[in-house]
Design an enzyme around this catalytic site. Structure first.
Site, PDB file in Angstrom:
ATOM      1  N   HIS A 199       1.647   4.981  -2.840  1.00 12.09           N
ATOM      2  CA  HIS A 199       1.805   6.359  -2.364  1.00 12.09           C
ATOM      3  C   HIS A 199       3.217   6.896  -2.593  1.00 12.09           C
ATOM      4  O   HIS A 199       3.411   7.948  -3.208  1.00 12.09           O
ATOM      5  CB  HIS A 199       1.479   6.437  -0.875  1.00 12.09           C
ATOM      6  CG  HIS A 199       0.033   6.333  -0.554  1.00 12.09           C
ATOM      7  ND1 HIS A 199      -0.758   7.430  -0.300  1.00 12.09           N
ATOM      8  CD2 HIS A 199      -0.789   5.257  -0.441  1.00 12.09           C
ATOM      9  CE1 HIS A 199      -1.995   7.045  -0.040  1.00 12.09           C
ATOM     10  NE2 HIS A 199      -2.046   5.727  -0.125  1.00 12.09           N
ATOM     11  N   ILE A 234      -6.478   8.808  -1.186  1.00 16.18           N
ATOM     12  CA  ILE A 234      -6.816   8.591   0.226  1.00 16.18           C
ATOM     13  C   ILE A 234      -5.807   7.616   0.813  1.00 16.18           C
ATOM     14  O   ILE A 234      -5.230   6.818   0.064  1.00 16.18           O
ATOM     15  CB  ILE A 234      -8.245   8.040   0.410  1.00 16.18           C
ATOM     16  CG1 ILE A 234      -8.653   7.985   1.877  1.00 16.18           C
ATOM     17  CG2 ILE A 234      -8.374   6.676  -0.232  1.00 16.18           C
ATOM     18  CD1 ILE A 234      -8.755   9.323   2.534  1.00 16.18           C
ATOM     19  N   HIS A 287       0.828  -1.206   0.000  1.00 16.29           N
ATOM     20  CA  HIS A 287       0.000   0.000   0.000  1.00 16.29           C
ATOM     21  C   HIS A 287       0.869   1.265   0.000  1.00 16.29           C
ATOM     22  O   HIS A 287       0.914   1.977  -0.995  1.00 16.29           O
ATOM     23  CB  HIS A 287      -0.932  -0.011   1.217  1.00 16.29           C
ATOM     24  CG  HIS A 287      -1.887   1.130   1.242  1.00 16.29           C
ATOM     25  ND1 HIS A 287      -2.540   1.525   2.384  1.00 16.29           N
ATOM     26  CD2 HIS A 287      -2.313   1.975   0.267  1.00 16.29           C
ATOM     27  CE1 HIS A 287      -3.321   2.563   2.095  1.00 16.29           C
ATOM     28  NE2 HIS A 287      -3.188   2.854   0.831  1.00 16.29           N
ATOM     29  N   ASN A 313      -6.337  -0.828  -1.222  1.00 18.32           N
ATOM     30  CA  ASN A 313      -6.843   0.147  -0.256  1.00 18.32           C
ATOM     31  C   ASN A 313      -8.305  -0.053   0.123  1.00 18.32           C
ATOM     32  O   ASN A 313      -8.653  -0.083   1.301  1.00 18.32           O
ATOM     33  CB  ASN A 313      -6.656   1.568  -0.797  1.00 18.32           C
ATOM     34  CG  ASN A 313      -7.081   2.612   0.211  1.00 18.32           C
ATOM     35  OD1 ASN A 313      -6.395   2.831   1.215  1.00 18.32           O
ATOM     36  ND2 ASN A 313      -8.214   3.248  -0.012  1.00 18.32           N
ATOM     37  N   HIS A 338      -3.630   0.778  -6.568  1.00 19.31           N
ATOM     38  CA  HIS A 338      -3.981   1.377  -5.283  1.00 19.31           C
ATOM     39  C   HIS A 338      -5.381   0.969  -4.839  1.00 19.31           C
ATOM     40  O   HIS A 338      -5.609   0.653  -3.663  1.00 19.31           O
ATOM     41  CB  HIS A 338      -3.890   2.902  -5.349  1.00 19.31           C
ATOM     42  CG  HIS A 338      -4.286   3.565  -4.067  1.00 19.31           C
ATOM     43  ND1 HIS A 338      -5.523   4.135  -3.875  1.00 19.31           N
ATOM     44  CD2 HIS A 338      -3.621   3.705  -2.887  1.00 19.31           C
ATOM     45  CE1 HIS A 338      -5.599   4.611  -2.643  1.00 19.31           C
ATOM     46  NE2 HIS A 338      -4.465   4.366  -2.024  1.00 19.31           N
TER      47      HIS A 338
END
Length: 848
Positions: free
Chosen positions: A509, A848, A504, A699, A695
């Site tokens: 990110h 997010i 993740h 997520n 993602h």
């Protein structure tokens, strides 16, 4: 030229052009002035007024040059007038009308400069112009405009028409160059919130040494020992106070819209309430452990003790700036903290304990990209004598030997061993009892995975650099079954940490942020690749900045909840050493993990090994749709390989990504050369895949699976007891109680649940794959037609996903928990699903 002189130069240019225009007397103007009409749309922050006449706008011609400045001709100023306000989904929107007087020979507008003389910033959504010839020109702005008394310069926006550098209209050539120079800055000074400057920095802001040696963290990035992707530079020293900084600097173009900011703050406070309130540790019981599964279930019911809003608000006032507290009141209506029921226990409260469900989640859960085909037996790395347990697993291979099963690609491994073992001795001192694990599984004829064995290893304190290992086998009843359940919990804790820190955070990110910075610094907003990528970067830099303040920092939520504790980000850095950009392409990843075969005849280049692998099957469909769209897009702007090689902005962009943004990987030979259209399309497809589908897959299912701690504990506080010990007697007395005492304590478990809920929620302004925030996102009809084709292909994928989920033969599509796999369903917002907060689709970006 430094940033100050650059801004002054641009401002002087604007001012000189305006002086020449304003010096023309009214009687010298044409009797029938050439007027361009327009509308400007502004979104309001809660409690702040709109700019009205305090903001003015001027147009730049793209085709006609000012003979003195050599920049496109500049129109007269026009103030924002006749504002008409409305509310959309609770957000106040004001649309202003403008009239711009220009010379008849002004040419085609290509940019505008806006000056904010209001006392507040405002969020400029868009602008639209209409010329007397009824030509409509769109500007998709979506950025904050700050008062000129703070910025000392006006703000330029370019139209939605795209040009490669060599094709830029004459009036915009210098503006294009100057805009990119100003965005790069000079690499010095502390950033103010109104600065639009993109630069790189290492992760030197995660520690908090003034709190003591236990809060010292290594700098990540810039060294062989701790390599890492770069983050956006703020120029700010690490925080020296106890407040949660929800306002870390990111450039205005990367900031949340007012509505999303309000939503996020409310949700973040909801998530961190238990972290902030010591009182929350004893909300339901005086004990730090859960006494029964019913007590855990009470977290999702009205039986749960409520947190009074007054107590929470008073605590928050000491920790969060007053302006942000005010924002929360606009977004949060909850009077207490209560969790929805996670899907993992909705239809069958005990399915999570079954081996079939354990295997199902490795293929269709929230970390389906770690499992891989076993290449050799015993597995690589240090392992106890395999002959001891080889015979124990062969009777579970449907009559096959280990060698035969491997030759048929039917033995798989979930490996959390060799990378983790060197950290265990340090981690063990943190009040947890982790192991490094290997789990072997067998692919049955119905394509479900049957666990064969779990090996758990830990350092042997008697001998340096030695380890002790134990192998646990499936059992149906009695003590062996209870021990097997403990072993599975330790595997789940390993997988939870890997999922959160690597699959993740690191692989989506962190690795994307350098691409964003390089895109803003090296690709003009007029560049077609910038226009293609921009939706896939929405909100990422701000969410990452918030993560550095709340989640991954010293004492942050991940350190509080994961068994890796203070070594979490150091472990992430260690695994970045294995990261390769080319292997982030889904087909390459599947082939590397022996979950697919390389197949040059397949459109994706890979043939999945077995059809009932939901992540792999749906993922390849989405990958192909993205790849086709990117190829179609690039074909419209690049004629051949030479046009890629000669694109100065693309070459500078790619060089900066390799040498600066991912500078610790600069000497790797696997980077694409960026000399062909194929290099470009592979790069862009991979980047869009990471930002959107990858993602989404890791997520948005978090609450469904990890919102129930027994299914995916984030840490284990007890070892598996050995016979003859007091712990083993305690275990025999009540195996379920021992299991519950092994789970995270009440406070950490509740904090983890809250975090999972917030991370799994889709925000109201989300834009999904195959969508754009506005239909006028680009002024090119051919591109829009190709994009519509992309959207249609995604709709076909949605139909296929629904059909697969309804196929009873595909058991991994639903598992024992009967929850259909929809984490790669492109857009579920138009479909009513009963699963609640997750599975709403694939957002365009890591938002997010």
């Amino acid at each position: 030229m430094d940033r100050h002189h650059l801004c002054s130069s641009m401002h002087d240019c604007f001012s000189a052009a305006w002086s020449r225009i304003s010096s023309t007397s009214l009687q010298d103007r044409p009797a029938n002035p050439y007027i361009i009409n327009g509308t400007v749309v502004i979104e309001h922050s809660p409690g702040l007024s709109g700019p009205g006449k305090s903001a003015s706008l001027q147009l730049y011609s793209s085709t006609e040059l000012d003979p003195n400045s050599r920049i496109g001709k500049l129109s007269e100023k026009a103030c924002l007038r006749q504002g008409k306000s409305s509310k959309k989904d609770g957000t106040k929107i004001t649309t202003y009308k403008i009239k711009l007087h220009v010379d008849p020979g002004f040419g085609n507008p290509g940019a505008f400069v806006i000056e904010n003389n209001h006392k507040h910033r405002f969020f400029l959504q868009s602008a639209t112009l209409e010329t007397p010839e009824e030509k409509v020109i769109h500007f998709d702005c979506r950025s904050w405009v700050y008062p000129i008394k703070k910025t000392n310069t006006s703000r330029v926006f370019f139209s939605n028409t795209c040009y490669r550098p060599s094709q830029t209209p004459a009036g915009l050539v210098e503006l294009r160059k100057e805009e990119l120079k100003s965005l790069r800055g000079d690499g010095t000074g502390e950033r103010k919130e109104w600065d639009r400057i993109y630069d790189y920095d290492v992760y030197d802001d995660l520690g908090n040494p003034h709190k003591g040696p236990d809060h010292v963290r290594p700098v990540l990035g810039g060294s062989d020992s701790h390599p890492y992707p770069r983050r956006g530079r703020t120029g700010c020293p690490a925080s020296k106070n106890e407040t949660i900084n929800l306002d870390t600097y990111v450039p205005p173009d990367e900031r949340f819209s007012p509505k999303k900011l309000s939503e996020f703050i409310a949700n973040a406070i909801q998530a961190t309430a238990h972290f902030l309130l010591p009182e929350a540790k004893s909300l339901s019981h005086d004990s730090s452990s859960f006494e029964s599964f019913d007590e855990i279930r009470d977290l999702y019911s009205d039986n749960r003790s409520q947190v009074m809003r007054g107590t929470l608000t008073e605590k928050m006032k000491k920790l969060v700036p007053a302006e942000l507290i005010k924002q929360v009141t606009h977004a949060s209506k909850e009077d207490h903290i209560k969790f929805p029921l996670p899907q993992i226990i909705r239809d069958n409260e005990w399915a999570w304990r079954e081996d079939e469900e354990f295997g199902h989640q490795m293929l269709a859960g929230i970390n389906p990209m770690r499992i891989q085909g076993l290449e050799e037996f015993p597995p690589r790395g240090r392992l106890q004598d395999s002959s001891i347990w080889k015979s124990d697993i062969e009777h579970n291979l449907d009559g096959l030997s280990v060698e035969q099963a491997m030759n048929q690609w039917r033995i798989f491994i979930l490996d959390h061993h060799d990378y983790l073992f060197p950290f265990l001795e340090k981690i063990n001192s943190g009040g947890v009892s982790p192991y490094a694990s290997r789990t072997l599984l067998f692919l049955r004829n119905d394509a479900t995975l049957k666990p064969l064995a779990i090996e758990l290893s830990y350092p042997d304190s008697s001998y340096s650099n030695e380890m002790r290992s134990g192998v646990f086998l499936p059992a149906k009843e009695g003590t062996d079954r209870a021990l097997w359940q403990l072993a599975k919990a330790h595997v789940a804790a390993n997988d939870s940490a890997y999922h959160q820190l690597i699959s993740h955070w690191l692989h989506t990110h962190a690795v994307v942020e350098p691409f964003i910075i390089a895109t803003r610094r090296q690709l003009s907003v007029m560049h077609p690749v910038h226009r293609l990528l921009d939706p896939h970067f929405k909100d990422t830099m701000q969410i990452n900045a918030l993560a550095r303040s709340i989640l991954i920092n010293s004492g942050g939520i991940l350190e509080k909840t994961l068994f890796t504790g203070k070594y979490s980000m150091e472990l992430s850095s260690e695994l970045y050493k294995e990261w390769r950009f080319d292997e982030q392409a889904l087909p390459s990843d599947l082939v590397k993990r022996r979950m697919a075969l390389e197949d040059p005849e397949s459109p994706t280049g890979a043939q999945i090994l077995f059809q009932d692998y939901p992540y792999g099957l749906d993922g390849l469909d989405v990958w192909l749709a993205i790849d086709t769209w990117v190829t179609d897009f690039c074909d419209l702007f690049y004629e051949d390989d030479d046009s890629v090689k000669s694109d100065t902005e693309i070459q500078a962009w790619w060089s900066e990504i390799q040498n600066v943004g991912h500078g610790d990987k600069r000497n790797e030979t696997w980077w694409y050369q960026m000399t062909t259209k194929t290099d470009l399309t592979k790069t862009l497809t991979t980047l869009i895949w990471i930002s959107s589908a990858l993602h989404a897959s890791v997520n948005f299912g978090q609450y469904a699976y990890a919102g129930y701690p027994p299914n995916r504990p984030t840490q284990c506080r007890k070892c598996i007891p050995e016979e003859g010990t007091m712990e083993f007697a305690e275990f025999l007395k009540d195996p379920d109680k021992y299991f519950l005492n092994m789970l995270p304590d009440r406070f950490e478990a509740t904090l983890g649940i809250a975090l999972m809920e917030v991370l799994s929620r889709h925000t109201s302004d989300e834009v999904y794959l195959g969508q754009r925030a506005t239909s006028e996102w680009i002024d090119n009809n051919e591109v829009k037609q190709k994009f519509e084709k992309f959207n249609e292909s995604l709709q076909e994928i949605e139909k296929q996903v629904m059909e697969r989920n309804q196929d009873s033969k595909l058991k991994n599509r639903r598992g024992l928990i009967k929850m259909p796999y929809r984490l790669l369903y492109p857009d579920a917002t138009k479909v009513e699903f009963r699963e609640g907060i997750t599975g709403k689709g694939i957002p365009n970006s890591v938002s997010i």
